[in-house]
Design a protein around this motif. Sequence first.
Motif, short mmCIF file in Angstrom:
data_model
loop_
_atom_site.label_atom_id
_atom_site.label_comp_id
_atom_site.label_asym_id
_atom_site.label_seq_id
_atom_site.Cartn_x
_atom_site.Cartn_y
_atom_site.Cartn_z
N CYS A 52 22.61 1.05 31.93
CA CYS A 52 21.93 0.52 30.94
C CYS A 52 22.65 0.11 29.72
CB CYS A 52 20.69 1.02 30.75
SG CYS A 52 19.65 1.44 32.11
N ALA A 53 22.79 -0.96 29.13
CA ALA A 53 23.72 -1.32 27.90
C ALA A 53 23.06 -0.68 26.74
CB ALA A 53 24.08 -2.65 27.75
N SER A 54 21.81 -0.74 26.56
CA SER A 54 20.98 -0.30 25.43
C SER A 54 19.95 0.74 25.78
CB SER A 54 20.55 -1.11 24.80
OG SER A 54 21.22 -2.22 24.23
N SER B 273 11.93 -1.60 30.76
CA SER B 273 12.05 -2.42 29.50
C SER B 273 13.15 -3.19 29.29
CB SER B 273 12.15 -1.51 28.21
OG SER B 273 11.06 -0.39 28.40
N GLN B 274 13.08 -4.55 29.14
CA GLN B 274 14.16 -5.49 29.13
C GLN B 274 15.18 -5.31 27.86
OE1 GLN B 274 12.64 -9.47 28.86
NE2 GLN B 274 12.31 -9.55 30.93
N ASN B 275 14.90 -4.47 26.66
CA ASN B 275 15.47 -4.40 25.86
C ASN B 275 16.59 -3.21 25.89
OD1 ASN B 275 14.16 -6.08 24.15
ND2 ASN B 275 13.01 -4.53 23.05
N ALA B 276 16.47 -2.55 27.09
CA ALA B 276 17.22 -1.46 27.57
C ALA B 276 18.61 -2.06 28.33
CB ALA B 276 16.61 -0.43 28.48
N ARG B 277 18.36 -3.49 28.62
CA ARG B 277 19.45 -4.22 29.29
C ARG B 277 20.08 -3.49 30.51
NH1 ARG B 277 23.59 -6.62 25.10
NH2 ARG B 277 23.99 -4.44 24.89
N CYS B 278 19.09 -2.85 31.51
CA CYS B 278 19.57 -2.05 32.49
C CYS B 278 20.07 -3.03 33.85
CB CYS B 278 18.55 -1.32 33.18
SG CYS B 278 18.14 0.20 31.93
N VAL B 279 21.21 -2.96 34.38
CA VAL B 279 21.49 -3.64 35.55
C VAL B 279 21.58 -2.88 36.75
CG1 VAL B 279 23.52 -4.87 36.16
CG2 VAL B 279 22.80 -5.10 33.86
#
Length: 194
Positions: free
Chosen positions: A147-149, A92-98
């Motif tokens: 993951c930022a979110s 999920s892009q909204n989780a902002r995982c790097v």
Amino acid sequence: MKNYLVQCLFVFLFFNFSVRAVFAFEEEHEAHEHGHATLMLVQEKDELQLIFKSPAMNITGFEHQANSPEQLAIVEWANKSLSDAARLFLISQNARCVLEHVNIKSSLLETADHSDEHESHAKDDHESHNDDKDSHSEFEAEYHFECASINDLKEIKVALFEVFMSIEELETHIITNASQTLLELDRHNVSIKF
């Protein structure tokens, strides 16, 4: 009385043998089954870790040490494909995982790394290669994300089935702050939902 003791002994021996056989089968079945692979997902705070394990047969089509340029090329392709986390796991892009790091392990990769050395010692290694053909090699790939979110992590689509066509089922263990779940993924069911 004698018959009773004989019956008890027979039941005990039969039960003991059956239990051992079942455990031995399950151990072998779980440890190494072609078409079957495992994925462990661990989420803790803002960290997401995925650990994928599979028999080499599912990944390369063989389990012995690579002994031809074609097989070495397949092993290199497997390493490159397993390293491409963005292709294998659609998070999920909204989780902002790097992706922080990837670690790929397999005894087959050790051979690919030392292919020049292998060629110079091919004659000496001929016997050990014959032994390797019967060995059960596997691949283990570990992916670590920050993951930022993390609270917005709703779904991960697993694309392993598209890349590695020999994988038929993926036993997936999910451990999060909230729960522990076991899923069976296959070509028709590729989503992990949170």
